[in-house]
Design an enzyme around this catalytic site. Structure first.
Site, PDB file in Angstrom:
ATOM      1  N   LYS A 159      18.906  21.671  47.051  1.00  0.00           N
ATOM      2  CA  LYS A 159      19.436  20.345  46.724  1.00  0.00           C
ATOM      3  C   LYS A 159      20.879  20.222  47.203  1.00  0.00           C
ATOM      4  O   LYS A 159      21.658  21.188  47.095  1.00  0.00           O
ATOM      5  CB  LYS A 159      19.339  20.135  45.205  1.00  0.00           C
ATOM      6  CG  LYS A 159      19.684  18.729  44.745  1.00  0.00           C
ATOM      7  CD  LYS A 159      19.443  18.589  43.238  1.00  0.00           C
ATOM      8  CE  LYS A 159      19.746  17.206  42.721  1.00  0.00           C
ATOM      9  NZ  LYS A 159      19.475  17.059  41.278  1.00  0.00           N
ATOM     10  N   SER A 206      16.548  13.347  39.923  1.00  0.00           N
ATOM     11  CA  SER A 206      17.325  13.160  41.120  1.00  0.00           C
ATOM     12  C   SER A 206      17.017  14.194  42.211  1.00  0.00           C
ATOM     13  O   SER A 206      17.444  14.006  43.344  1.00  0.00           O
ATOM     14  CB  SER A 206      18.824  13.222  40.793  1.00  0.00           C
ATOM     15  OG  SER A 206      19.156  14.487  40.263  1.00  0.00           O
ATOM     16  N   SER A 245      15.970  16.133  35.973  1.00  0.00           N
ATOM     17  CA  SER A 245      15.948  15.971  37.431  1.00  0.00           C
ATOM     18  C   SER A 245      15.196  17.029  38.223  1.00  0.00           C
ATOM     19  O   SER A 245      15.019  16.871  39.421  1.00  0.00           O
ATOM     20  CB  SER A 245      17.366  15.885  37.972  1.00  0.00           C
ATOM     21  OG  SER A 245      17.834  14.571  37.834  1.00  0.00           O
TER      22      SER A 245
HETATM   23  N1  GLN Z   1      17.672  10.634  35.387  1.00  0.00           N
HETATM   24  C1  GLN Z   1      18.711  11.229  34.617  1.00  0.00           C
HETATM   25  C2  GLN Z   1      20.040  10.595  34.961  1.00  0.00           C
HETATM   26  O1  GLN Z   1      20.040   9.729  35.738  1.00  0.00           O
HETATM   27  C3  GLN Z   1      18.725  12.710  34.824  1.00  0.00           C
HETATM   28  C4  GLN Z   1      19.403  13.121  36.063  1.00  0.00           C
HETATM   29  C5  GLN Z   1      19.486  14.604  36.207  1.00  0.00           C
HETATM   30  O2  GLN Z   1      18.825  15.363  35.516  1.00  0.00           O
HETATM   31  N2  GLN Z   1      20.386  15.010  37.077  1.00  0.00           N
HETATM   32  O3  GLN Z   1      21.053  10.936  34.463  1.00  0.00           O
END
Ligand code: GLN
Length: 485
Positions: free
Chosen positions: A72, A147, A171
């Site tokens: 990532k 994400s 995410s």
């Molecule tokens: N969807 C969640 C957010 O937008 C989690 C994102 C993540 O785990 N980095 O914060």
């Protein structure tokens, strides 16, 4: 089957038995990227310069020797651009490696490229990337989750053998569910965060996205353990995991919380996860109802704490030392403002404003302070439940992958995708998502298994037992099929 479709453990066997070389494996991965990535858009950067990939050798030893991985784009890679999905860091080339990268390299892994993500890991669909949306390999009109959507899509489309993601509120697990792969968030402190670009430091963890549970165990063993460079990394020893995956399910008590099978849950997801639970029960696991009454407070608590921490972490992007700097300004104050206005996308700006508000004098107690109290209640709810059961099983996401563009204008709807995953971050305990069913539309459905602090082994054992009985992990996204040898 072409080489890029192999799991880590099968590829490692093939290399060890000289059935093929790690060079051939890497070439198969690159052919697949060339074939599908214009469409899937899982990668932001693909490394083609052999000098930048680690030394290729077929020497036996580590299970990651010669294994091509996607990483990532918020994990710092020395000499390789690391954008965090943001224009702000579009040209940022870290001068050092994250600890997880050092560990992967020590194990012989090969970096294929950096995967696309929502800007600063804020999002559930990868549509908030400043560069491109990633598409779901099962249905190109749908999101891959987020994400870490690039990592999940790259694994599902067989554009790498496995990948790393980061999980602040789901995410890793949510995109794993959307793309039909395995995704694990380890216990907070299990894996070093040194070199992970911070979103919300008290919630962030790095973890693997893989094609099966054995591979998740291999990746976890490679990256876990204390790191003096991260003061929040735990000194608790990492047990043997890969060789300990077999476990008698009659020793396992599974908690099933009603609150996670409630209104808003898609009927295919409900049916799929309940059928999967039956598989575990037929192997001897004992089901038990548990109640997690604080569940309704999860989303509000998470979005206050995560944005508050983000507003502080992202204050460093001011155009002074590194990253994007606006050329449109006459003086210093204007330079700060223009840089942040031009460098951050809309969602990131929204989060910074929300977080700044929650932390501001006069509102601190009412918002941030309350959220901290609610976080403690949520954590203790799980602590009580884990006195009675060994794992808790729920859906990972309330629906299968939604359509691209479906929720971009409605942030609250987007935030609700995280309803089942955020508790593990707020509480700090480990959780995994594994493919467990398909929807009527042919989309993957994920089952989440949550476990006690630092007991990743038990949840991997339960996931492994499920995988032994079923073949959901062997299903392939249509676009991943190819004829490359
Ligand atoms: N969807 C969640 C957010 O937008 C989690 C994102 C993540 O785990 N980095 O914060």
């Amino acid at each position: 089957m072409s080489l890029n479709q192999l799991t880590i453990h099968d590829a490692a066997d093939g290399i060890a038995n000289a059935a093929f070389s790690s060079q051939e494996l890497l070439e198969a991965v690159h052919r697949q990227i060339a074939r599908v990535d214009d469409t899937v858009q899982a990668y932001h950067t693909v490394l083609t310069d052999p000098a930048k990939t680690s030394v290729l050798s077929d020497k036996a030893g580590s299970l990651l020797q010669g294994i091509p991985l996607g990483v990532k784009d918020n994990i710092c890679t020395e000499g390789v651009v690391t954008t965090c999905g943001s224009k702000m860091l579009e040209n940022f080339v870290p001068p050092y490696n994250a600890t997880v990268m050092t560990r992967l390299e020590e194990h012989g892994a090969v970096l294929v490229g950096k995967t696309n993500m929502d800007e600063f890991a804020m999002g559930s669909s990868t549509e908030h990337s400043a560069f491109q949306p990633t598409r779901n390999p099962w249905d190109l009109g749908r999101i891959p989750g987020g994400s870490s959507g690039g990592s999940a899509a790259a694994v599902a489309a067989h554009e790498c053998i496995a990948a790393l993601g980061s999980d602040t509120g789901g995410s890793i697990r949510q995109p794993a569910a959307c793309c039909g792969v395995v995704g694990m968030k380890p216990t907070y402190g299990r894996v070093s965060r040194y070199g992970l670009i911070a979103y919300a430091s008290s919630l962030d963890q790095i973890g693997p996205l893989t094609k099966d549970v054995t591979d998740a165990a291999i990746m976890l063993e490679a990256i876990a353990g204390h790191d003096p460079k991260d003061s929040t990394s735990a000194t608790i020893p990492v047990p043997t995991i890969v060789k300990a995956l077999h476990r008698d399910m009659s020793e396992i008590r599974i908690g099933i919380p009603d609150e996670y099978f409630a209104e808003g849950l898609d009927s295919d997801v409900n049916d799929g996860v309940r059928a999967a639970l039956q598989v575990l029960i037929s192997r001897g696991a004992k089901p038990q109802a548990v109640s997690l009454l604080t569940t309704p407070y999860g989303i509000a608590t998470y979005y206050l704490i995560a944005t508050a921490e983000a507003s502080s972490n992202l204050a460093r992007y001011d155009g002074v030392k590194y990253g994007y700097r606006s050329s449109q300004s006459q003086d210093l104050l204007e330079m700060y403002c223009q840089t942040r206005k031009e460098g951050f996308g809309r969602e990131t700006q929204r989060r910074i404003m929300l977080g700044t508000y929650a932390l501001s004098a006069g509102y601190y107690d009412a918002y941030y302070g309350k959220a901290q109290q609610a976080r403690e209640m949520i954590r203790s709810d799980f602590e009580t439940a884990f006195q009675e059961v060994d794992v808790i099983v729920t859906p990972t996401m309330p629906t299968p992958a939604f359509r691209l563009g479906e929720k971009t204008d409605d942030p609250v709807q987007m935030y609700l995708s995280d309803i089942y995953t955020i508790s593990a971050n707020l509480g700090g305990f480990p959780a995994i998502s594994i493919p467990c069913a398909m929807s009527r539309d042919g989309l993957p459905i994920g089952m989440q298994i949550m476990g006690r602090w630092f007991d990743e082994l038990t949840l991997l054992q339960v996931a492994f037992a499920f995988e032994q009985e079923t073949d959901w992990h062997l299903k392939r996204a249509p676009i991943s099929e190819d004829s490359n040898g």
